[in-house]
Design a protein around this motif. Structure first.
Motif, PDB file in Angstrom:
ATOM      1  N   LEU A  10       0.838  -1.210   0.000  1.00 19.42           N
ATOM      2  CA  LEU A  10       0.000   0.000   0.000  1.00 19.42           C
ATOM      3  C   LEU A  10       0.870   1.258   0.000  1.00 19.42           C
ATOM      4  CD1 LEU A  10      -2.774   1.379   0.236  1.00 19.42           C
ATOM      5  CD2 LEU A  10      -2.590   1.140   2.727  1.00 19.42           C
ATOM      6  N   ALA A  11       1.887   1.280   0.881  1.00 13.57           N
ATOM      7  CA  ALA A  11       2.760   2.458   0.942  1.00 13.57           C
ATOM      8  C   ALA A  11       3.413   2.692  -0.422  1.00 13.57           C
ATOM      9  CB  ALA A  11       3.828   2.255   2.019  1.00 13.57           C
ATOM     10  N   ALA A  12       3.854   1.597  -1.064  1.00 14.80           N
ATOM     11  CA  ALA A  12       4.530   1.730  -2.359  1.00 14.80           C
ATOM     12  C   ALA A  12       3.549   2.183  -3.447  1.00 14.80           C
ATOM     13  CB  ALA A  12       5.182   0.403  -2.733  1.00 14.80           C
ATOM     14  N   VAL A  26      10.617   2.382  -5.976  1.00 16.84           N
ATOM     15  CA  VAL A  26       9.641   2.574  -4.898  1.00 16.84           C
ATOM     16  C   VAL A  26       9.450   1.287  -4.076  1.00 16.84           C
ATOM     17  CG1 VAL A  26       7.155   2.878  -4.544  1.00 16.84           C
ATOM     18  CG2 VAL A  26       8.395   4.468  -5.988  1.00 16.84           C
ATOM     19  N   ILE A  27       9.281   0.153  -4.742  1.00 15.87           N
ATOM     20  CA  ILE A  27       9.006  -1.074  -3.988  1.00 15.87           C
ATOM     21  C   ILE A  27      10.254  -1.524  -3.217  1.00 15.87           C
ATOM     22  CG2 ILE A  27       9.337  -2.686  -5.944  1.00 15.87           C
ATOM     23  CD1 ILE A  27       6.802  -3.144  -3.085  1.00 15.87           C
ATOM     24  N   ALA A  33      12.441  -0.294   4.032  1.00 12.72           N
ATOM     25  CA  ALA A  33      11.956   0.494   5.175  1.00 12.72           C
ATOM     26  C   ALA A  33      11.149  -0.385   6.131  1.00 12.72           C
ATOM     27  CB  ALA A  33      11.105   1.660   4.678  1.00 12.72           C
ATOM     28  N   ALA A  34      10.407  -1.354   5.581  1.00 11.71           N
ATOM     29  CA  ALA A  34       9.578  -2.218   6.437  1.00 11.71           C
ATOM     30  C   ALA A  34      10.391  -3.345   7.056  1.00 11.71           C
ATOM     31  CB  ALA A  34       8.425  -2.791   5.614  1.00 11.71           C
ATOM     32  N   ASP A  74     -11.218   8.247  -2.317  1.00 11.65           N
ATOM     33  CA  ASP A  74      -9.914   8.635  -1.792  1.00 11.65           C
ATOM     34  C   ASP A  74      -8.868   7.665  -2.369  1.00 11.65           C
ATOM     35  OD1 ASP A  74      -8.517   9.864   0.958  1.00 11.65           O
ATOM     36  OD2 ASP A  74      -7.825   7.863   0.395  1.00 11.65           O
ATOM     37  N   GLU A  75      -7.724   8.190  -2.804  1.00  9.08           N
ATOM     38  CA  GLU A  75      -6.726   7.362  -3.520  1.00  9.08           C
ATOM     39  C   GLU A  75      -6.195   6.219  -2.636  1.00  9.08           C
ATOM     40  OE1 GLU A  75      -5.281   6.300  -6.914  1.00  9.08           O
ATOM     41  OE2 GLU A  75      -6.396   8.177  -6.892  1.00  9.08           O
ATOM     42  N   THR A  76      -5.965   6.489  -1.343  1.00 10.52           N
ATOM     43  CA  THR A  76      -5.449   5.421  -0.462  1.00 10.52           C
ATOM     44  C   THR A  76      -6.515   4.340  -0.265  1.00 10.52           C
ATOM     45  OG1 THR A  76      -3.991   6.947   0.664  1.00 10.52           O
ATOM     46  CG2 THR A  76      -4.559   4.950   1.873  1.00 10.52           C
TER      47      THR A  76
END
Ligand SMILES: C[S@@+](CC[C@H](N)C(=O)[O-])C[C@H]1O[C@@H](n2cnc3c(N)ncnc32)[C@H](O)[C@@H]1O
Length: 437
Positions: A10-12, A26-27, A33-34, A74-76
């Motif tokens: 989701l974050a990516a 990005v991924i 980061a995770a 909403d995009e998210t």
């Protein structure tokens, strides 16, 4: 099944939609980061790329389960719904209930859970009803390629070839490596890799196709410079440039360096290869790769190919110009969603780079132009404009390659490579020769 895989995906996805980031960068960043375990990282990556590839189909299904199908979301929240829908539609091993529950957990963490019951409601109806939804009729939705690109391909290549292209672009691209013959051989790498992980490719020597190999940089031989990752079309292009040991070669848009490496290897690391790029950070990537592969003839430097000075004269010059990337949408699925207006300025820049680079070619020397796009305005049209304006250059017939020529009557000095019946990406190459004297 870790929640963190979905949260990472989701974050990516949010990063790609909000900041127009490149999918691979990005991924990788999100997974680092995770701090995900390899298994969770693999699932995050499958979901992330799957949602990007199938976004139009996923939205078609999701909207069937909204009270107001045209409602702006909403995009998210939309990305949370897409992640769950992707798992239900395409990942057989994940139970629908797990996909829904994980999505609801993601929604609980977003905006203090404001959309939690909405997500729950939509996805529970989705899980009950998605098997009854008729397949999308629209060609664009079915293939997940925006209509603007279909129109462009139909215009440039005709309807039958465009139909073949749409099918080919919906598959996954394979990973190819180029063996560095100065450091290893295909046989030595095949015996170093786990059985079945790699196979030779008939059409070119020193190429291996990898299967489920994970991160190739972790494979045996990588740190010793035995190979680099490079698509088959990109390797074919290097065989067309065909530089010889001892020659002077310039690669004016060279980062991250894949083609420079192969060219230097084909030159047996004898001669000189100047690899330029506009960005300092990207020039460092060329330097790092050349060092690892022990290709000492490569000198990498910052230079603007459209305006930069260079006193040297070269036997061969390669202009692998920045382009819209429509040939690599299997690897970078986000590219397909770019508006065609966003690449309207590219042909002028590409022609400027080609014209400026022509000055580097010695009399009788060769100039090559290439892109990783399938778009005549950036390919054949740039080369035609160049030849009209530069009578001191003539078309140079490219050596024969063992792939199908898709475009009827394509001139011998250009080659459009398409992924149809061939593992490589969509690429375009052209050869030009500066007349003697
Ligand atoms: C298609 S990529 C090159 C890929 C590279 N040849 C390879 O095989 O690894 C285009 C490159 O052009 C660079 N670039 C963009 N504008 C440029 C310019 N005006 N002068 C030089 N390089 C430029 C980009 O930074 C990018 O690295």
């Amino acid at each position: 099944m870790a929640t963190s895989s979905r949260k990472t995906a989701l974050a990516a996805l949010n990063d790609v939609t909000q900041n127009e980031g490149y999918s691979n960068i990005v991924i990788d960043k999100a997974i680092r980061a995770a701090g995900l375990e390899p298994r969770d990282a693999a699932l995050a990556s499958v979901i992330f790329y799957g949602v990007l590839e199938k976004r139009m189909t996923l939205d078609y299904y999701i909207r069937k389960f909204l009270a107001k199908p045209k409602q702006k979301l909403d995009e998210t929240v939309l990305n949370i719904l897409r992640i769950a829908a992707y798992q239900m539609l395409y990942l057989d091993k994940i139970p629908d209930s797990a996909a829904v529950n994980e999505a609801v957990l993601c929604a609980s963490d977003y905006m203090r859970g404001r959309y939690k019951s909405f997500v729950n409601g939509v996805l529970r109806s989705f899980a009950r009803g998605f098997r009854e939804v008729p397949e999308p009729e629209s060609e664009s939705v079915r293939w997940n390629i925006p209509q603007a690109i279909i129109d462009l391909w139909t215009h440039d290549y005709g309807k039958p070839l465009c139909a073949e292209l749409l099918r080919a672009m919906s598959g996954r691209a394979k990973t190819y490596i180029r063996v560095n013959p100065l450091r290893a051989s295909t046989a030595s790498l095949l015996s170093a890799f786990p059985a079945g992980m790699a196979e030779p490719v008939d059409m070119l020597p020193d190429v291996l196709c990898l299967h489920d190999a994970g991160d190739p940089t972790l494979l045996p031989g990588f740190s010793d410079g035995a190979f680099h990752v490079q698509d088959l079309s990109s390797q074919l292009l290097c065989s067309l440039v065909d530089p010889q040991p001892g020659e002077r070669v310039a690669d004016v848009c060279a980062a991250p360096g894949g083609k420079s490496f192969t060219l230097a290897e084909r030159m047996k690391n004898e001669g000189k290869l100047d690899a330029f790029d506009l960005y300092k950070g990207r020039v460092r990537l060329i330097q790092k790769g050349a060092q690892r592969l022990q290709l000492s003839i490569i000198s990498a430097a910052v230079r603007d190919a459209a305006t930069g000075d260079c006193a040297a004269q070269y036997d061969r010059v390669l202009c692998d110009v920045p382009c819209s990337g429509l040939g690599v949408i299997r690897r970078k699925p986000e590219i397909r969603y770019k508006k065609p207006e966003s690449f309207a300025e590219l042909p002028a820049l590409q022609l400027r780079i080609l014209e400026h680079s022509a000055a580097l070619v010695r009399p009788g020397g060769l100039l090559f132009y290439s892109t990783c796009t399938l778009h005549d305005a950036e390919n054949g049209a740039v080369v035609r404009a160049f030849l009209e304006r530069h009578p001191e250059f003539e078309p140079y017939a490219l050596p024969a390659v063992p792939i199908r020529r898709h475009i009827p009557d394509e001139p011998a000095h250009t080659l459009t490579m398409m992924p149809i019946n061939f593992g490589g990406d969509g690429f375009f190459a052209a050869g030009l020769r500066r007349k003697d004297g």
